[in-house]
Design a protein around this motif. Structure first.
Motif, PDB file in Angstrom:
ATOM      1  N   ASP A 112       0.827  -1.206   0.000  1.00 53.98           N
ATOM      2  CA  ASP A 112       0.000   0.000   0.000  1.00 53.98           C
ATOM      3  C   ASP A 112       0.863   1.258   0.000  1.00 53.98           C
ATOM      4  OD1 ASP A 112      -2.296  -1.550   0.045  1.00 53.98           O
ATOM      5  OD2 ASP A 112      -2.487  -1.491   2.227  1.00 53.98           O
ATOM      6  N   PHE A 113       1.972   1.217   0.741  1.00 51.18           N
ATOM      7  CA  PHE A 113       2.862   2.382   0.777  1.00 51.18           C
ATOM      8  C   PHE A 113       3.506   2.634  -0.581  1.00 51.18           C
ATOM      9  CE2 PHE A 113       7.295   3.776   1.055  1.00 51.18           C
ATOM     10  CZ  PHE A 113       7.126   5.055   1.593  1.00 51.18           C
ATOM     11  N   ALA A 114       3.996   1.575  -1.196  1.00 54.48           N
ATOM     12  CA  ALA A 114       4.765   1.715  -2.445  1.00 54.48           C
ATOM     13  C   ALA A 114       3.893   1.691  -3.689  1.00 54.48           C
ATOM     14  CB  ALA A 114       5.801   0.593  -2.534  1.00 54.48           C
ATOM     15  N   HIS A 115       2.587   1.402  -3.541  1.00 58.21           N
ATOM     16  CA  HIS A 115       1.703   1.218  -4.701  1.00 58.21           C
ATOM     17  C   HIS A 115       2.299   0.182  -5.646  1.00 58.21           C
ATOM     18  CE1 HIS A 115      -0.537   4.673  -3.278  1.00 58.21           C
ATOM     19  NE2 HIS A 115       0.570   5.400  -3.297  1.00 58.21           N
ATOM     20  N   ALA A 116       2.617  -0.959  -5.057  1.00 59.01           N
ATOM     21  CA  ALA A 116       3.372  -1.982  -5.786  1.00 59.01           C
ATOM     22  C   ALA A 116       2.859  -3.370  -5.427  1.00 59.01           C
ATOM     23  CB  ALA A 116       4.848  -1.866  -5.432  1.00 59.01           C
ATOM     24  N   GLU A 117       3.514  -4.361  -5.987  1.00 57.89           N
ATOM     25  CA  GLU A 117       3.274  -5.748  -5.604  1.00 57.89           C
ATOM     26  C   GLU A 117       4.415  -6.192  -4.695  1.00 57.89           C
ATOM     27  OE1 GLU A 117       2.285  -8.658  -8.459  1.00 57.89           O
ATOM     28  OE2 GLU A 117       1.012  -7.336  -9.644  1.00 57.89           O
ATOM     29  N   VAL A 118       4.060  -6.863  -3.615  1.00 60.39           N
ATOM     30  CA  VAL A 118       5.046  -7.366  -2.667  1.00 60.39           C
ATOM     31  C   VAL A 118       4.839  -8.866  -2.542  1.00 60.39           C
ATOM     32  CG1 VAL A 118       5.912  -7.248  -0.305  1.00 60.39           C
ATOM     33  CG2 VAL A 118       5.117  -5.167  -1.449  1.00 60.39           C
ATOM     34  N   SER A 119       5.920  -9.615  -2.737  1.00 63.07           N
ATOM     35  CA  SER A 119       5.801 -11.073  -2.799  1.00 63.07           C
ATOM     36  C   SER A 119       6.802 -11.743  -1.879  1.00 63.07           C
ATOM     37  CB  SER A 119       6.027 -11.557  -4.232  1.00 63.07           C
ATOM     38  OG  SER A 119       5.149 -10.896  -5.126  1.00 63.07           O
ATOM     39  N   LEU A 120       6.409 -12.905  -1.407  1.00 67.07           N
ATOM     40  CA  LEU A 120       7.273 -13.770  -0.609  1.00 67.07           C
ATOM     41  C   LEU A 120       7.591 -14.998  -1.443  1.00 67.07           C
ATOM     42  CD1 LEU A 120       8.510 -14.768   2.157  1.00 67.07           C
ATOM     43  CD2 LEU A 120       6.232 -15.721   2.640  1.00 67.07           C
ATOM     44  N   GLY A 121       8.868 -15.336  -1.552  1.00 66.98           N
ATOM     45  CA  GLY A 121       9.223 -16.476  -2.386  1.00 66.98           C
ATOM     46  C   GLY A 121      10.464 -17.188  -1.893  1.00 66.98           C
ATOM     47  N   THR A 122      10.692 -18.335  -2.478  1.00 65.90           N
ATOM     48  CA  THR A 122      11.896 -19.099  -2.198  1.00 65.90           C
ATOM     49  C   THR A 122      12.314 -19.826  -3.469  1.00 65.90           C
ATOM     50  OG1 THR A 122      12.930 -20.631  -0.629  1.00 65.90           O
ATOM     51  CG2 THR A 122      10.731 -21.220  -1.435  1.00 65.90           C
ATOM     52  N   ARG A 123      13.479 -20.446  -3.416  1.00 69.57           N
ATOM     53  CA  ARG A 123      13.999 -21.108  -4.616  1.00 69.57           C
ATOM     54  C   ARG A 123      13.391 -22.495  -4.798  1.00 69.57           C
ATOM     55  NH1 ARG A 123      17.732 -24.900  -5.997  1.00 69.57           N
ATOM     56  NH2 ARG A 123      18.251 -25.257  -3.813  1.00 69.57           N
ATOM     57  N   ASP A 124      13.095 -22.826  -6.047  1.00 71.19           N
ATOM     58  CA  ASP A 124      12.751 -24.186  -6.435  1.00 71.19           C
ATOM     59  C   ASP A 124      13.575 -24.515  -7.668  1.00 71.19           C
ATOM     60  OD1 ASP A 124      11.485 -26.701  -6.637  1.00 71.19           O
ATOM     61  OD2 ASP A 124      10.040 -25.887  -8.080  1.00 71.19           O
ATOM     62  N   ARG A 125      14.639 -25.296  -7.477  1.00 71.35           N
ATOM     63  CA  ARG A 125      15.560 -25.651  -8.552  1.00 71.35           C
ATOM     64  C   ARG A 125      16.186 -24.400  -9.137  1.00 71.35           C
ATOM     65  NH1 ARG A 125      12.690 -31.112 -10.852  1.00 71.35           N
ATOM     66  NH2 ARG A 125      11.650 -31.618  -8.894  1.00 71.35           N
ATOM     67  N   LEU A 126      15.962 -24.124 -10.420  1.00 75.10           N
ATOM     68  CA  LEU A 126      16.624 -22.975 -11.036  1.00 75.10           C
ATOM     69  C   LEU A 126      15.678 -21.802 -11.244  1.00 75.10           C
ATOM     70  CD1 LEU A 126      18.987 -24.673 -13.634  1.00 75.10           C
ATOM     71  CD2 LEU A 126      19.416 -24.071 -11.249  1.00 75.10           C
ATOM     72  N   SER A 127      14.667 -21.693 -10.407  1.00 76.76           N
ATOM     73  CA  SER A 127      13.769 -20.549 -10.469  1.00 76.76           C
ATOM     74  C   SER A 127      13.312 -20.197  -9.062  1.00 76.76           C
ATOM     75  CB  SER A 127      12.561 -20.844 -11.376  1.00 76.76           C
ATOM     76  OG  SER A 127      11.805 -21.930 -10.859  1.00 76.76           O
ATOM     77  N   MET A 128      12.661 -19.066  -8.946  1.00 84.72           N
ATOM     78  CA  MET A 128      12.046 -18.651  -7.686  1.00 84.72           C
ATOM     79  C   MET A 128      10.546 -18.873  -7.800  1.00 84.72           C
ATOM     80  SD  MET A 128      14.582 -17.669  -5.807  1.00 84.72           S
ATOM     81  CE  MET A 128      13.712 -16.876  -4.441  1.00 84.72           C
ATOM     82  N   ILE A 129       9.935 -19.294  -6.700  1.00 82.01           N
ATOM     83  CA  ILE A 129       8.499 -19.565  -6.715  1.00 82.01           C
ATOM     84  C   ILE A 129       7.818 -18.734  -5.638  1.00 82.01           C
ATOM     85  CG2 ILE A 129       8.750 -21.592  -5.200  1.00 82.01           C
ATOM     86  CD1 ILE A 129       6.417 -22.851  -6.822  1.00 82.01           C
ATOM     87  N   TYR A 130       6.682 -18.124  -5.991  1.00 75.32           N
ATOM     88  CA  TYR A 130       5.927 -17.300  -5.053  1.00 75.32           C
ATOM     89  C   TYR A 130       5.125 -18.194  -4.103  1.00 75.32           C
ATOM     90  CZ  TYR A 130       6.584 -12.881  -7.641  1.00 75.32           C
ATOM     91  OH  TYR A 130       7.108 -11.758  -8.228  1.00 75.32           O
ATOM     92  N   VAL A 131       5.206 -17.889  -2.806  1.00 75.86           N
ATOM     93  CA  VAL A 131       4.366 -18.598  -1.834  1.00 75.86           C
ATOM     94  C   VAL A 131       3.362 -17.658  -1.172  1.00 75.86           C
ATOM     95  CG1 VAL A 131       6.086 -20.377  -1.393  1.00 75.86           C
ATOM     96  CG2 VAL A 131       6.078 -18.326   0.014  1.00 75.86           C
ATOM     97  N   GLU A 132       3.501 -16.347  -1.407  1.00 78.76           N
ATOM     98  CA  GLU A 132       2.522 -15.365  -0.937  1.00 78.76           C
ATOM     99  C   GLU A 132       2.672 -14.122  -1.786  1.00 78.76           C
ATOM    100  OE1 GLU A 132      -0.411 -14.545   0.064  1.00 78.76           O
ATOM    101  OE2 GLU A 132      -0.122 -15.537   2.018  1.00 78.76           O
ATOM    102  N   ASN A 133       1.577 -13.387  -1.968  1.00 76.04           N
ATOM    103  CA  ASN A 133       1.630 -12.204  -2.813  1.00 76.04           C
ATOM    104  C   ASN A 133       0.601 -11.192  -2.336  1.00 76.04           C
ATOM    105  OD1 ASN A 133       2.690 -10.815  -5.149  1.00 76.04           O
ATOM    106  ND2 ASN A 133       0.706 -11.145  -6.115  1.00 76.04           N
ATOM    107  N   CYS A 134       1.002  -9.934  -2.238  1.00 76.22           N
ATOM    108  CA  CYS A 134       0.103  -8.841  -1.862  1.00 76.22           C
ATOM    109  C   CYS A 134       0.240  -7.736  -2.899  1.00 76.22           C
ATOM    110  CB  CYS A 134       0.458  -8.286  -0.483  1.00 76.22           C
ATOM    111  SG  CYS A 134       0.269  -9.457   0.877  1.00 76.22           S
ATOM    112  N   ARG A 135      -0.845  -7.045  -3.147  1.00 80.65           N
ATOM    113  CA  ARG A 135      -0.776  -5.936  -4.103  1.00 80.65           C
ATOM    114  C   ARG A 135      -1.606  -4.772  -3.599  1.00 80.65           C
ATOM    115  NH1 ARG A 135      -3.654 -10.123  -6.788  1.00 80.65           N
ATOM    116  NH2 ARG A 135      -1.685 -10.748  -7.697  1.00 80.65           N
ATOM    117  N   SER A 136      -1.234  -3.589  -4.027  1.00 79.21           N
ATOM    118  CA  SER A 136      -1.974  -2.394  -3.649  1.00 79.21           C
ATOM    119  C   SER A 136      -3.191  -2.255  -4.557  1.00 79.21           C
ATOM    120  CB  SER A 136      -1.079  -1.161  -3.783  1.00 79.21           C
ATOM    121  OG  SER A 136      -0.864  -0.866  -5.160  1.00 79.21           O
ATOM    122  N   SER A 137      -3.975  -1.215  -4.300  1.00 85.78           N
ATOM    123  CA  SER A 137      -5.146  -0.973  -5.141  1.00 85.78           C
ATOM    124  C   SER A 137      -4.790  -0.277  -6.447  1.00 85.78           C
ATOM    125  CB  SER A 137      -6.165  -0.123  -4.380  1.00 85.78           C
ATOM    126  OG  SER A 137      -5.572   1.111  -3.978  1.00 85.78           O
ATOM    127  N   ALA A 138      -3.518   0.100  -6.602  1.00 81.00           N
ATOM    128  CA  ALA A 138      -3.084   0.750  -7.844  1.00 81.00           C
ATOM    129  C   ALA A 138      -3.230  -0.215  -9.009  1.00 81.00           C
ATOM    130  CB  ALA A 138      -1.625   1.195  -7.722  1.00 81.00           C
TER     131      ALA A 138
END
Length: 268
Positions: A112-138
């Motif tokens: 909400d502060f950054a008017h952005a998407e904020v995500s929580l992730g970790t590695r799965d092999r040779l990529s990153m995978i999202y396990v949580e995601n929040c977004r602003s109303s923008a």
């Protein structure tokens, strides 16, 4: 944001004398793992290409996984989709991932502060995978959700994970990437080394148009405890709205503070 680029996947290398490694099981899991968030149906040929396996081997694996309910074969075209049996695997993990419940309100605060998407992730092999995601109303051009995959080397999230990894883990992963991307490796290596320097000096990893041309992001890693590998909080969005200066000047201190608050809450 535009859809994520395809991330390379490979089974982690293992010593040839490892008698406890079950190759057939690993290949079956590779087949399940090659389905990505945007995929609806995959045929044996596509699966074989993604898993780097002979088509005949893939045919036997998909037949077995279909019988067990992990895949569903769609009669028209003979392609496959993930079956309902996979739900128990993913949902059981997510429900028990306490860090999501701790991080989510703080992530939403930052979004909400950054008017952005904020995500929580970790590695799965040779990529990153999202396990949580929040977004602003923008307004966003697109949204990534739980289960989405992004690049390990070009994204801020992936670079933050590499910065937090042990030297041995990081070198092993980069060796796999180098072997699969020989012609692009010198440029990739230079960007990764620069990202490591950024993390040491700024406290965050950055990706300004590296993952997607019109997307800027910063990310910071942390240790969630409980035997889990490093995780990362990423904040990003369209470059026209979320400029490099705004991310580094305004968002970076809040991201560092929020990650510290998450770690404090987890270690109480």
């Amino acid at each position: 944001m535009p859809p994520p680029r395809t991330a390379s996947r490979t089974t982690a290398p293992r010593p040839p004398e490892d008698r406890h490694f079950v190759t057939a099981l690993a290949r079956g899991l590779d087949v399940l793992a090659c389905f990505r968030a945007g995929d609806k149906l995959l045929g044996n040929q596509e699966i074989a290409q993604r898993c780097h396996l002979p088509k005949s081997t893939v045919s036997r694996l998909t037949a077995t996984l279909t019988r067990l309910g992990y895949l569903i074969q769609v009669e028209e075209g003979g392609k496959y989709r993930l079956g309902t049996a996979t739900l128990s695997l993913g949902s059981a993990m997510l429900v028990r991932l306490d860090v999501r419940q701790v991080a989510r309100p703080l992530m939403q605060e930052l979004a909400d502060f950054a008017h952005a998407e904020v995500s929580l992730g970790t590695r799965d092999r040779l990529s990153m995978i999202y396990v949580e995601n929040c977004r602003s109303s923008a307004p966003h051009t697109a949204s990534l959700d739980v289960g989405s995959r992004i690049s390990l080397t070009n994204s801020a999230m992936g670079r933050a994970w590499l910065a937090a990894a042990t030297v041995d883990d990081r070198n092993a992963l980069l060796a796999q990437i180098r072997d699969r991307s020989e012609t692009r490796w010198p440029a990739m290596q230079q960007r990764i080394e620069h990202a490591m320097q950024d993390y040491r000096s700024l406290g965050v990893a950055t990706s300004f148009g590296d993952w997607q041309k019109n997307v800027n992001a910063i990310a910071r890693s942390f240790q969630p405890g409980g035997g889990l590998p490093p995780m990362v909080i990423n904040c990003g969005g369209p470059a026209l709205r979320l400029t490099q200066d705004a991310l580094l000047t305004d968002v970076r201190p809040r991201l560092i503070e929020i990650v510290a608050r998450i770690e404090t809450a987890l270690y109480r």
